[in-house]
Design an enzyme around this catalytic site. Structure first.
Site, mmCIF file in Angstrom:
data_model
loop_
_atom_site.group_PDB
_atom_site.id
_atom_site.type_symbol
_atom_site.label_atom_id
_atom_site.label_comp_id
_atom_site.label_asym_id
_atom_site.label_seq_id
_atom_site.Cartn_x
_atom_site.Cartn_y
_atom_site.Cartn_z
ATOM 1 N N ASP A 25 49.482 -108.886 30.046
ATOM 2 C CA ASP A 25 48.018 -108.770 30.237
ATOM 3 C C ASP A 25 47.225 -110.077 30.144
ATOM 4 O OD1 ASP A 25 48.868 -106.161 30.286
ATOM 5 O OD2 ASP A 25 47.779 -105.507 28.516
ATOM 6 N N GLU A 73 46.907 -104.471 32.196
ATOM 7 C CA GLU A 73 46.329 -103.209 31.721
ATOM 8 C C GLU A 73 45.198 -102.860 32.679
ATOM 9 O OE1 GLU A 73 45.025 -103.078 27.624
ATOM 10 O OE2 GLU A 73 44.102 -101.112 27.889
ATOM 11 N N LYS A 130 49.641 -101.074 34.041
ATOM 12 C CA LYS A 130 49.909 -100.078 32.993
ATOM 13 C C LYS A 130 48.588 -99.500 32.488
ATOM 14 C CE LYS A 130 50.369 -103.461 29.191
ATOM 15 N NZ LYS A 130 49.121 -103.135 28.508
ATOM 16 N N LYS A 133 48.547 -99.120 26.352
ATOM 17 C CA LYS A 133 48.747 -100.382 25.656
ATOM 18 C C LYS A 133 50.202 -100.821 25.806
ATOM 19 C CE LYS A 133 44.462 -100.368 24.355
ATOM 20 N NZ LYS A 133 43.526 -101.061 25.260
ATOM 21 N N VAL A 158 48.739 -111.278 25.594
ATOM 22 C CA VAL A 158 47.657 -110.828 24.705
ATOM 23 C C VAL A 158 47.513 -109.311 24.730
ATOM 24 C CG1 VAL A 158 46.414 -112.984 24.969
ATOM 25 C CG2 VAL A 158 45.905 -111.134 26.547
ATOM 26 N N THR A 159 46.977 -108.749 23.628
ATOM 27 C CA THR A 159 46.814 -109.403 22.344
ATOM 28 C C THR A 159 48.018 -109.036 21.465
ATOM 29 O OG1 THR A 159 45.557 -107.538 21.390
ATOM 30 C CG2 THR A 159 44.288 -109.295 22.430
ATOM 31 N N CYS A 163 48.600 -104.826 22.737
ATOM 32 C CA CYS A 163 49.529 -104.549 23.838
ATOM 33 C C CYS A 163 50.882 -105.239 23.695
ATOM 34 C CB CYS A 163 48.879 -104.893 25.167
ATOM 35 S SG CYS A 163 47.576 -103.728 25.593
ATOM 36 N N GLN A 203 62.352 -106.656 7.478
ATOM 37 C CA GLN A 203 63.430 -105.672 7.366
ATOM 38 C C GLN A 203 64.581 -106.010 8.325
ATOM 39 O OE1 GLN A 203 62.016 -101.491 6.741
ATOM 40 N NE2 GLN A 203 60.091 -102.304 7.549
HETATM 41 N N1 TIU Z 1 46.171 -106.088 26.375
HETATM 42 C C1 TIU Z 1 45.659 -105.620 25.248
HETATM 43 O O1 TIU Z 1 46.050 -106.035 24.151
HETATM 44 N N2 TIU Z 1 44.612 -104.712 25.342
HETATM 45 C C2 TIU Z 1 43.639 -104.563 24.393
HETATM 46 O O2 TIU Z 1 42.777 -103.689 24.520
HETATM 47 N N3 TIU Z 1 43.657 -105.431 23.328
HETATM 48 C C3 TIU Z 1 42.712 -105.554 22.354
HETATM 49 O O3 TIU Z 1 42.956 -106.333 21.408
HETATM 50 N N4 TIU Z 1 41.564 -104.899 22.445
#
Ligand code: TIU
Length: 221
Positions: A25, A73, A130, A133, A158-159, A163, A203
């Site tokens: 993303d 996304e 997609k 997430k 990210v992030t 995701c 772990q």
């Molecule tokens: N790609 C992704 O992480 N989508 C999000 O909505 N991330 C947020 O941190 N909001």
């Protein structure tokens, strides 16, 4: 044959030819002002610092001729793949599908949903849209990877705790060996990035491994 990459919690067994880079993303909607990330109240400029490292990591996989999968996304223009729970959560003034300065937020084909130019896919690289997430939810991602003979995944994007972590957990449950590149991922919240990395490698690597791009590149120098 595998190459041992220094990593947490112990060396990652990198399998050349069977390892794909997954770039999660790296879209304008998360990284630039006026997009979905900012509509949620985030300082999106934080994410811009990793762009050169993500671009260099993509370049490294291209040089080696190893597979690359990019994710976006995004939702269909009629939002039929966007659950109302996702659209309405948080009560933000701007929601998925609303018109922002880069087009409709998180809608396929809009400027904001595109991948930033520095990380743009080349023809022949895998690209998946997609709605969730995680990268495996309601996508053809698993068969794409299996058909390409991929067994190991290197994660960037990210992030970190949303995701990237969701996708890494889904991949781990499907039997892929997963390595996160810590300087090629970022969060709007530094403490969440740190916590996500800790959770992944705790772990004995309950979700996978983590290392820096430098360690990966050095292992092949
Ligand atoms: N790609 C992704 O992480 N989508 C999000 O909505 N991330 C947020 O941190 N909001």
């Amino acid at each position: 044959m595998t190459i041992a990459i220094p990593a947490q919690p112990y060396a990652f067994p990198f399998a050349p030819g069977r390892t794909a880079l997954v770039v999660i993303d790296m879209q304008r909607d998360f990284i630039e002002c006026g997009g979905f990330g900012e509509s949620l109240g985030n300082d999106v400029t934080r994410l811009q610092a990793i762009v050169p490292t993500v671009a260099a990591l993509i370049g490294f996989f291209r040089e080696k001729g190893w597979p690359i999968l990019h994710t976006r996304e995004s939702h269909l223009p009629d939002l039929s793949d966007c659950p109302p729970s996702k659209r309405l959560r948080g009560g933000a003034a701007m929601r998925i599908g609303d018109k922002g300065t880069m087009g409709r937020l998180l809608v396929r084909g809009e400027a904001g949903a595109s991948i930033i130019p520095e990380c743009a896919p080349l023809s022949g690289e895998m690209v998946i849209d997609k709605p969730g997430k995680g990268m495996f939810h309601a996508t053809g991602c698993e068969s794409l990877l299996r058909e390409a003979g991929v067994t190991h995944l290197v994660f960037a994007g990210v992030t970190t705790e949303v995701c990237v972590q969701a996708s890494m957990r889904e991949a781990n449950d499907r039997g892929f060996e997963c390595l996160l590149i810590t300087d090629a991922t970022e969060s709007y919240f530094p403490k969440f990035k740190a916590a996500a990395i800790e959770m992944i490698v705790a772990q004995g690597g309950i979700v996978g491994w983590a290392t820096s791009f430098g360690e990966l590149r050095e292992a092949f120098a």
